[in-house]
Design a protein around this motif. Structure first.
Motif, PDB file in Angstrom:
ATOM      1  N   MET A   1      31.591   5.147  30.978  1.00  0.00           N
ATOM      2  CA  MET A   1      32.148   6.428  31.382  1.00  0.00           C
ATOM      3  C   MET A   1      31.665   7.533  30.441  1.00  0.00           C
ATOM      4  O   MET A   1      31.282   7.281  29.306  1.00  0.00           O
ATOM      5  CB  MET A   1      33.684   6.380  31.379  1.00  0.00           C
ATOM      6  N   THR A   2      31.680   8.768  30.945  1.00  0.00           N
ATOM      7  CA  THR A   2      31.294   9.911  30.137  1.00  0.00           C
ATOM      8  C   THR A   2      32.260  10.072  28.974  1.00  0.00           C
ATOM      9  O   THR A   2      33.483   9.982  29.148  1.00  0.00           O
ATOM     10  CB  THR A   2      31.291  11.190  30.995  1.00  0.00           C
ATOM     11  N   ILE A   3      31.727  10.301  27.774  1.00  0.00           N
ATOM     12  CA  ILE A   3      32.553  10.450  26.583  1.00  0.00           C
ATOM     13  C   ILE A   3      32.604  11.927  26.228  1.00  0.00           C
ATOM     14  O   ILE A   3      31.603  12.490  25.769  1.00  0.00           O
ATOM     15  CB  ILE A   3      31.994   9.627  25.416  1.00  0.00           C
ATOM     16  N   VAL A  10      34.509  21.534  29.327  1.00  0.00           N
ATOM     17  CA  VAL A  10      33.507  21.207  30.334  1.00  0.00           C
ATOM     18  C   VAL A  10      34.033  21.662  31.685  1.00  0.00           C
ATOM     19  O   VAL A  10      35.084  21.202  32.141  1.00  0.00           O
ATOM     20  CB  VAL A  10      33.205  19.693  30.360  1.00  0.00           C
ATOM     21  N   ASP A  11      33.321  22.588  32.320  1.00  0.00           N
ATOM     22  CA  ASP A  11      33.769  23.086  33.620  1.00  0.00           C
ATOM     23  C   ASP A  11      33.819  21.933  34.628  1.00  0.00           C
ATOM     24  O   ASP A  11      32.920  21.087  34.659  1.00  0.00           O
ATOM     25  CB  ASP A  11      32.798  24.167  34.113  1.00  0.00           C
ATOM     26  N   PRO A  12      34.859  21.886  35.448  1.00  0.00           N
ATOM     27  CA  PRO A  12      34.971  20.796  36.432  1.00  0.00           C
ATOM     28  C   PRO A  12      33.794  20.716  37.398  1.00  0.00           C
ATOM     29  O   PRO A  12      33.532  19.654  37.970  1.00  0.00           O
ATOM     30  CB  PRO A  12      36.271  21.127  37.179  1.00  0.00           C
ATOM     31  N   LYS A  13      33.065  21.812  37.592  1.00  0.00           N
ATOM     32  CA  LYS A  13      31.933  21.806  38.518  1.00  0.00           C
ATOM     33  C   LYS A  13      30.643  21.297  37.866  1.00  0.00           C
ATOM     34  O   LYS A  13      29.659  21.052  38.573  1.00  0.00           O
ATOM     35  CB  LYS A  13      31.706  23.216  39.071  1.00  0.00           C
ATOM     36  N   ALA A  14      30.628  21.165  36.550  1.00  0.00           N
ATOM     37  CA  ALA A  14      29.438  20.636  35.878  1.00  0.00           C
ATOM     38  C   ALA A  14      29.224  19.184  36.306  1.00  0.00           C
ATOM     39  O   ALA A  14      30.176  18.439  36.554  1.00  0.00           O
ATOM     40  CB  ALA A  14      29.599  20.737  34.369  1.00  0.00           C
ATOM     41  N   GLU A  15      27.937  18.784  36.367  1.00  0.00           N
ATOM     42  CA  GLU A  15      27.599  17.419  36.777  1.00  0.00           C
ATOM     43  C   GLU A  15      27.034  16.665  35.583  1.00  0.00           C
ATOM     44  O   GLU A  15      25.894  16.894  35.175  1.00  0.00           O
ATOM     45  CB  GLU A  15      26.577  17.440  37.918  1.00  0.00           C
ATOM     46  N   LEU A  16      27.820  15.764  35.037  1.00  0.00           N
ATOM     47  CA  LEU A  16      27.424  14.969  33.890  1.00  0.00           C
ATOM     48  C   LEU A  16      27.333  13.505  34.297  1.00  0.00           C
ATOM     49  O   LEU A  16      28.271  12.967  34.889  1.00  0.00           O
ATOM     50  CB  LEU A  16      28.432  15.118  32.748  1.00  0.00           C
ATOM     51  N   PRO A  30      29.626  25.754  34.658  1.00  0.00           N
ATOM     52  CA  PRO A  30      29.781  25.148  35.981  1.00  0.00           C
ATOM     53  C   PRO A  30      28.486  24.767  36.676  1.00  0.00           C
ATOM     54  O   PRO A  30      28.490  23.913  37.565  1.00  0.00           O
ATOM     55  CB  PRO A  30      30.518  26.225  36.778  1.00  0.00           C
ATOM     56  N   HIS A  31      27.369  25.381  36.304  1.00  0.00           N
ATOM     57  CA  HIS A  31      26.098  25.107  36.993  1.00  0.00           C
ATOM     58  C   HIS A  31      25.190  24.174  36.203  1.00  0.00           C
ATOM     59  O   HIS A  31      23.991  24.104  36.465  1.00  0.00           O
ATOM     60  CB  HIS A  31      25.369  26.418  37.267  1.00  0.00           C
ATOM     61  N   VAL A  32      25.763  23.467  35.258  1.00  0.00           N
ATOM     62  CA  VAL A  32      24.987  22.596  34.374  1.00  0.00           C
ATOM     63  C   VAL A  32      24.962  21.179  34.933  1.00  0.00           C
ATOM     64  O   VAL A  32      25.983  20.652  35.388  1.00  0.00           O
ATOM     65  CB  VAL A  32      25.581  22.593  32.954  1.00  0.00           C
ATOM     66  N   ARG A  33      23.778  20.544  34.865  1.00  0.00           N
ATOM     67  CA  ARG A  33      23.624  19.134  35.230  1.00  0.00           C
ATOM     68  C   ARG A  33      22.942  18.409  34.074  1.00  0.00           C
ATOM     69  O   ARG A  33      21.911  18.859  33.579  1.00  0.00           O
ATOM     70  CB  ARG A  33      22.800  18.985  36.508  1.00  0.00           C
ATOM     71  N   ILE A  34      23.511  17.272  33.666  1.00  0.00           N
ATOM     72  CA  ILE A  34      22.991  16.531  32.514  1.00  0.00           C
ATOM     73  C   ILE A  34      22.826  15.072  32.901  1.00  0.00           C
ATOM     74  O   ILE A  34      23.744  14.442  33.436  1.00  0.00           O
ATOM     75  CB  ILE A  34      23.919  16.663  31.293  1.00  0.00           C
ATOM     76  N   GLY A  35      21.637  14.493  32.605  1.00  0.00           N
ATOM     77  CA  GLY A  35      21.299  13.145  33.005  1.00  0.00           C
ATOM     78  C   GLY A  35      21.777  12.066  32.049  1.00  0.00           C
ATOM     79  O   GLY A  35      22.271  12.336  30.947  1.00  0.00           O
ATOM     80  N   GLU A  36      21.589  10.829  32.459  1.00  0.00           N
ATOM     81  CA  GLU A  36      22.058   9.650  31.742  1.00  0.00           C
ATOM     82  C   GLU A  36      21.571   9.618  30.289  1.00  0.00           C
ATOM     83  O   GLU A  36      20.428   9.943  29.985  1.00  0.00           O
ATOM     84  CB  GLU A  36      21.563   8.379  32.443  1.00  0.00           C
ATOM     85  N   GLY A  37      22.469   9.199  29.410  1.00  0.00           N
ATOM     86  CA  GLY A  37      22.103   8.931  28.033  1.00  0.00           C
ATOM     87  C   GLY A  37      21.937  10.132  27.134  1.00  0.00           C
ATOM     88  O   GLY A  37      21.648   9.977  25.950  1.00  0.00           O
ATOM     89  N   THR A  38      22.109  11.330  27.655  1.00  0.00           N
ATOM     90  CA  THR A  38      21.960  12.532  26.836  1.00  0.00           C
ATOM     91  C   THR A  38      23.210  12.752  25.997  1.00  0.00           C
ATOM     92  O   THR A  38      24.330  12.564  26.470  1.00  0.00           O
ATOM     93  CB  THR A  38      21.673  13.752  27.717  1.00  0.00           C
ATOM     94  N   THR A  39      23.001  13.148  24.743  1.00  0.00           N
ATOM     95  CA  THR A  39      24.125  13.457  23.852  1.00  0.00           C
ATOM     96  C   THR A  39      24.110  14.945  23.521  1.00  0.00           C
ATOM     97  O   THR A  39      23.066  15.519  23.237  1.00  0.00           O
ATOM     98  CB  THR A  39      24.042  12.642  22.550  1.00  0.00           C
ATOM     99  N   VAL A  40      25.285  15.548  23.579  1.00  0.00           N
ATOM    100  CA  VAL A  40      25.461  16.971  23.283  1.00  0.00           C
ATOM    101  C   VAL A  40      26.324  17.081  22.035  1.00  0.00           C
ATOM    102  O   VAL A  40      27.463  16.590  22.002  1.00  0.00           O
ATOM    103  CB  VAL A  40      26.126  17.699  24.471  1.00  0.00           C
ATOM    104  N   GLY A  41      25.799  17.721  21.003  1.00  0.00           N
ATOM    105  CA  GLY A  41      26.495  17.791  19.729  1.00  0.00           C
ATOM    106  C   GLY A  41      27.646  18.779  19.723  1.00  0.00           C
ATOM    107  O   GLY A  41      27.834  19.574  20.654  1.00  0.00           O
ATOM    108  N   PRO A  42      28.442  18.763  18.663  1.00  0.00           N
ATOM    109  CA  PRO A  42      29.577  19.669  18.556  1.00  0.00           C
ATOM    110  C   PRO A  42      29.146  21.127  18.519  1.00  0.00           C
ATOM    111  O   PRO A  42      28.098  21.472  17.994  1.00  0.00           O
ATOM    112  CB  PRO A  42      30.243  19.250  17.242  1.00  0.00           C
TER     113      PRO A  42
END
Length: 262
Positions: A1-3, A10-16, A30-42
């Motif tokens: 699951m997404t951590i 995180v906007d509910p419309k974002a696709e993670l 809301p218009h952001v899409r992020i693919g598998e395995g990507t990490t976003v720092g603090p």
């Protein structure tokens, strides 16, 4: 699951994707899409119409997808597209495109982008590039595959840097840099060709020799650009293994719009 850290927004419309992780206090629009395995720092901020691929490492305090720093920008729905397996270090800023160009800022795959790098609107960055700390690309800059840009370097708008070129520390890049060349300084000067980089990438002796001859034709024979292009044009036939390298150079010289660094 997404951590997702509980303090992140995180906007509910974002696709993670399912395996994305988001650090503390990050903000994702809301218009952001992020693919598998990507990490976003603090504390990272990812906004706008931004698409990010797989297995990217995005460090703390990065700003991705903000609107262009362009007075002509009038709210058009422009984009930022980032490929796979990129490392994007602290305090980098990548803006979306503008309506005056394709409307998309693009970053390819497997790029190593160090702290404080700025990619302005409509930049097109290839694959396997390295950009050292504080490299700054103005709008509409095109960077080919395997390019290295030294720290504290500024690249003028609309400049093109050809594949396998290397730009040294603290350079002012105001003209197009042909493929394979080694440049630095302010004013910018061609110092040779990127022999060490080509060796590290497994270029054969025949290919390196052909590139050396292209460098001589452009920079060591006091020829006009047309004369140099004619000399380069015959290298592909005499050295078939270097034919793709010759074609790359000729295509670049044909497309150069700001004059080449000489």
């Amino acid at each position: 699951m997404t951590i997702i850290h509980p303090t992140a927004i995180v906007d509910p419309k974002a696709e993670l994707a399912a395996s994305v992780s988001v650090g503390a206090y990050a903000v994702i629009g809301p218009h952001v899409r992020i693919g598998e395995g990507t990490t976003v720092g603090p504390h990272a901020v990812i906004e706008g119409r931004t698409t990010i691929g797989r297995d990217n490492r995005i460090f703390q305090f990065v700003s991705l997808g903000a609107v262009p720093q362009d007075k002509k920008y009038a709210g058009e729905p422009t984009e930022l597209q980032i490929g796979d397996r990129n490392t994007i270090r602290e305090f980098c800023t990548f803006n979306t495109g503008s309506a005056q160009d394709a409307g998309v800022t693009r970053v390819g795959d497997d790029n190593w982008i160090m702290a404080y790098v700025h990619l302005a609107h409509d930049c097109q960055v290839g694959n396997q590039t390295t950009m050292a700390n504080n490299a700054t690309l103005a709008g509409h800059v095109h960077v080919g595959d395997w390019v290295t840009v030294g720290g504290l370097t500024g690249v003028h708008q609309f400049v093109k840097i050809g594949a396998h070129a290397m730009v040294g520390f603290a350079s002012a890049v105001t003209q197009d840099v042909p493929p394979f060349m080694l440049v630095d300084g302010n004013p910018l000067a061609v110092r040779g060709f990127n022999a060490v980089g080509l060796k590290r990438r497994g270029f054969s002796v025949g290919r390196v020799n052909a590139i050396k001859q292209m460098h001589r034709a452009l920079y060591r024979k006091s020829q006009t650009l047309d004369e140099a292009r004619a000399e380069i044009g015959v290298l592909g036939a005499s050295t078939p293994e270097a034919a793709p390298d010759v074609a790359l150079m000729l295509d670049f010289l044909q497309a150069a719009t700001r004059g080449i660094a000489r």
